[in-house]
Write an enzyme that holds these catalytic residues in place. Structure first.
Site, PDB file in Angstrom:
ATOM      1  N   LYS A 129      -8.655   1.863   5.855  1.00  0.00           N
ATOM      2  CA  LYS A 129      -8.912   2.008   7.291  1.00  0.00           C
ATOM      3  C   LYS A 129     -10.350   1.652   7.653  1.00  0.00           C
ATOM      4  O   LYS A 129     -10.622   1.285   8.787  1.00  0.00           O
ATOM      5  CB  LYS A 129      -8.647   3.438   7.732  1.00  0.00           C
ATOM      6  CG  LYS A 129      -7.350   4.019   7.276  1.00  0.00           C
ATOM      7  CD  LYS A 129      -6.224   3.593   8.157  1.00  0.00           C
ATOM      8  CE  LYS A 129      -4.905   3.987   7.553  1.00  0.00           C
ATOM      9  NZ  LYS A 129      -3.849   4.218   8.460  1.00  0.00           N
TER      10      LYS A 129
HETATM   11  C1  LIG Z   1      -3.636   5.214   1.843  1.00  0.00           C
HETATM   12  C2  LIG Z   1      -2.685   4.646   2.824  1.00  0.00           C
HETATM   13  N1  LIG Z   1      -1.795   3.737   2.416  1.00  0.00           N
HETATM   14  C3  LIG Z   1      -0.901   3.196   3.255  1.00  0.00           C
HETATM   15  C4  LIG Z   1      -0.848   3.570   4.578  1.00  0.00           C
HETATM   16  C5  LIG Z   1       0.164   2.921   5.470  1.00  0.00           C
HETATM   17  O1  LIG Z   1      -0.436   1.945   6.277  1.00  0.00           O
HETATM   18  P1  LIG Z   1       0.232   1.552   7.664  1.00  0.00           P
HETATM   19  O2  LIG Z   1       0.302   2.823   8.452  1.00  0.00           O
HETATM   20  O3  LIG Z   1      -0.710   0.574   8.275  1.00  0.00           O
HETATM   21  O4  LIG Z   1       1.561   1.015   7.383  1.00  0.00           O
HETATM   22  C6  LIG Z   1      -1.763   4.530   5.058  1.00  0.00           C
HETATM   23  C7  LIG Z   1      -1.796   5.015   6.456  1.00  0.00           C
HETATM   24  O5  LIG Z   1      -1.673   4.398   7.409  1.00  0.00           O
HETATM   25  C8  LIG Z   1      -2.723   5.053   4.169  1.00  0.00           C
HETATM   26  O6  LIG Z   1      -3.643   5.915   4.589  1.00  0.00           O
HETATM   27  N1  LIG Z   2      -1.608   6.875   7.479  1.00  0.00           N
HETATM   28  C1  LIG Z   2      -2.366   7.006   8.657  1.00  0.00           C
HETATM   29  C2  LIG Z   2      -1.548   7.372   9.835  1.00  0.00           C
HETATM   30  C3  LIG Z   2      -2.116   6.781  11.086  1.00  0.00           C
HETATM   31  O1  LIG Z   2      -1.915   5.418  11.050  1.00  0.00           O
HETATM   32  P1  LIG Z   2      -2.698   4.348  11.891  1.00  0.00           P
HETATM   33  O2  LIG Z   2      -2.904   3.222  10.948  1.00  0.00           O
HETATM   34  O3  LIG Z   2      -1.838   4.019  13.034  1.00  0.00           O
HETATM   35  O4  LIG Z   2      -4.005   4.923  12.344  1.00  0.00           O
HETATM   36  C4  LIG Z   2      -3.538   7.926   8.414  1.00  0.00           C
HETATM   37  O5  LIG Z   2      -4.000   7.962   7.310  1.00  0.00           O
HETATM   38  O6  LIG Z   2      -4.003   8.619   9.289  1.00  0.00           O
END
Ligand SMILES: Cc1ncc(COP(=O)(O)O)c(C=O)c1O
Ligand SMILES: N[C@@H](CCOP(=O)(O)O)C(=O)O
Length: 548
Positions: A129
């Protein structure tokens, strides 16, 4: 764009189609980049997408660019220079990635055979992120400084960011926004359902503009509260709400860059077997579908991708869609998962969410799937031979109707055969159980000595299955979305009996040592959006009193 309120339709002639945005539900269109970044969610509840995805014919020329230069090239296609002058954009990007511990920002390593790991966890909070949220934090700051020039007190544009997190978005957003002027950040996490390190990363940040709310509910409840706040005209206009979740287009855009970057890294690392122009597969641990959707954009821009592999844990709404064409919160088709029954000892909550070893993906509904649905519906509409305006209108109507059914009936589908076939042409899906996650962590440790975090392990297991189908000639890049130290419980469970394995010595980075001794600030709130609304109002008021 001129200073002022965020309203519709002000993107002018200087914006190309990919620099203007519309809502997936059809009401908003002609929006500028600044408008969609500050608004986050469209007024009709839809998500913003560019009116056109640019096809880049010379993307091969980007092969030797640094991460920052590559990001500048990609992002410039979606941001008009009349909104952010090129020098300013370059500076925002450069500052966003100096906080990373790797010069490469997102390095690629060969994991095993033709499976390569794209390490996305070298930012401040050790999760993918950071790649988007370091950028988004600086972008918010840039827009706010410009809007507030010469203004004082209550005349200043004050952004109130509200976000939902299952652990990683929260800390990355907090680190991207802490201490920034004219912005308050409220992060809602499901109480007791994030890992201890994730919770500490969020709650030990004591800057006055950071507000952690622990909601008695699950991640989807947090996400619903955020959407309800955005839909409330009262607080949305009085507090100028902003989004840090991947509903915010800037999140997706920033993540598009590393798909190109990893492709070029692979070509550099494997010059004998992989040439620019060859196809690659990407395996992506998925929850809210934001990360993999960024890859879809890179592909539509020209990146040669054989398949995207959607890797889910036992919260498998996406996997069920690809298998059945139905998108349903609770499964209604056969298999042991019917009725949301627990498997492999996984705890299933009454609401249907299962508590797995990869908690950041414990999600019932994937918000960004709506963006892909729009493109699928648009492609389907385009086959009718009508004009583009009609196709876009149809797509918006179709998406609105699907999303209405999801809200009212808990699901929709099966979608038209052509729509499902189009989805299957670009994506395939895999569901990975907790037991398989543990086995994958263990086997990679034994075979190559690498420690995977549980989310990354879900992706790697899916990559292995996909590799068996694709054949040795197609390399697979598996996205490593978090550092294993964030998920000590799962990693220790998998590796505790391995000879010589010691979590603190092998995994724990110095940045996490002593976190549990620090002062914390967090407020518990009920799962009720009106309660959260009052908390936001009160805390912003107090924060501003302290500042002014
Ligand atoms: C460590 C981790 N892997 C995978 C995901 C999944 O990614 P996305 O929500 O973009 O599909 C998340 C949260 O979003 C995450 O925090
Ligand atoms: N897995 C995410 C959930 C939120 O997802 P987002 O990518 O829409 O912000 C988290 O770790 O908070």
């Amino acid at each position: 764009m001129a200073d002022g309120a965020v309203t519709n339709g002000s993107a002018d002639q200087t914006h190309t189609a990919s620099q203007r945005y519309l809502s997936t539900r059809g009401d908003d269109s002609g929006m500028s980049f600044e408008q969609v970044v500050l608004k986050g969610l469209a007024s009709d509840g839809g998500l913003y997408i560019p009116e056109e995805i640019p096809t880049v014919t010379n993307w091969q020329d980007w092969k030797d660019l640094s991460y920052v230069d590559l990001a500048f090239n990609v992002l410039s296609l979606y941001i008009s220079p009349s909104e952010i002058p090129p020098e300013d954009l370059k500076d925002i990007i450069r500052r966003s990635y100096t906080t990373f511990r790797s010069d490469e920002v997102t390095p690629l390593i060969q994991l095993q055979g033709n499976i390569h790991l794209l390490e996305l966890f070298h930012g401040p909070t050790f999760a993918f992120k950071d790649v988007a949220l370091q950028f988004l934090g600086n972008l918010f700051e840039y827009f706010l400084v410009r809007r507030n020039e010469g203004k004082t007190g209550r005349d200043r544009y004050h952004l109130t960011v509200v976000g939902a997190t299952s652990g990683d978005t929260g800390s990355a957003a907090i680190y991207g926004l802490r201490g920034k002027k004219d912005v308050s950040v409220f992060m809602l996490h499901p109480k007791g359902r994030v890992s201890p390190i994730q919770e500490l990363q969020m709650t030990t940040v004591l800057d006055a503009n950071v507000h952690n709310l622990a909601v008695t509910g699950n991640f989807d409840n947090c996400q619903d509260i955020v959407k309800a706040l955005f839909a409330d005209p009262d607080i949305n206009s009085s507090h100028k709400l902003g989004a840090v979740n991947s509903i915010n287009w800037a999140r997706i855009l920033a993540q598009t860059v590393y798909y190109f970057y990893s492709y070029f890294s692979l070509a550099r690392q494997q010059p004998d077997t992989f040439k620019i122009g060859d196809k690659v597969r990407f395996s992506v641990p998925s929850g809210n579908f934001g990360d993999i959707l960024a890859g879809y954009f890179a592909h539509r821009m020209g990146l040669p991708v054989d398949k995207f592999v959607i890797a889910t844990n036992e919260n498998d709404i996406l996997d069920r869609f690809w298998k059945t064409g139905r998108y349903e919160k609770k499964p209604t088709y056969g298999s042991a998962a019917a009725g949301g029954l627990p498997e492999d000892g996984v705890k299933a909550h009454e609401d249907g969410v299962k508590e797995t070893l990869s908690p950041a993906m414990d999600i019932l509904v994937s918000s960004n799937f709506e963006r892909l649905l729009w493109f699928l519906a648009y492609e389907f509409a385009s086959s009718a031979g009508m004009d583009d305006e009609w196709n876009k209108k149809q797509a918006g109507q179709e998406v609105s109707s699907w999303l209405r059914d999801l809200k009212v009936k808990g699901g929709f589908g099966p979608v038209y055969k052509d729509v499902l076939e189009a989805a299957r042409r670009t994506f395939e899906s895999e569901r990975v159980s907790d037991q398989e996650t543990l086995d994958t962590i263990r086997s990679l440790y034994r075979e190559v000595g690498y420690v995977l975090d549980p989310h990354t392990a879900v992706g790697v297991e899916a990559a292995r299955r996909s590799a068996a189908r694709a054949g040795a000639h197609v390399p697979i890049i598996s996205l490593s979305t978090a550092h294993p130290a964030k998920f000590a419980g799962a990693v220790t469970l998998a590796l505790k009996d391995e000879e010589g394995f010691e979590f603190d010595a092998k995994v724990l980075p110095p940045e996490f040592v002593g976190l549990d001794q620090k002062e914390k600030r967090v407020r518990e709130v009920e799962n009720d959006w009106t309660v959260v609304r009052e908390v936001v109002k009160t805390e912003v008021e107090e924060e501003l009193k302290g500042e002014r």
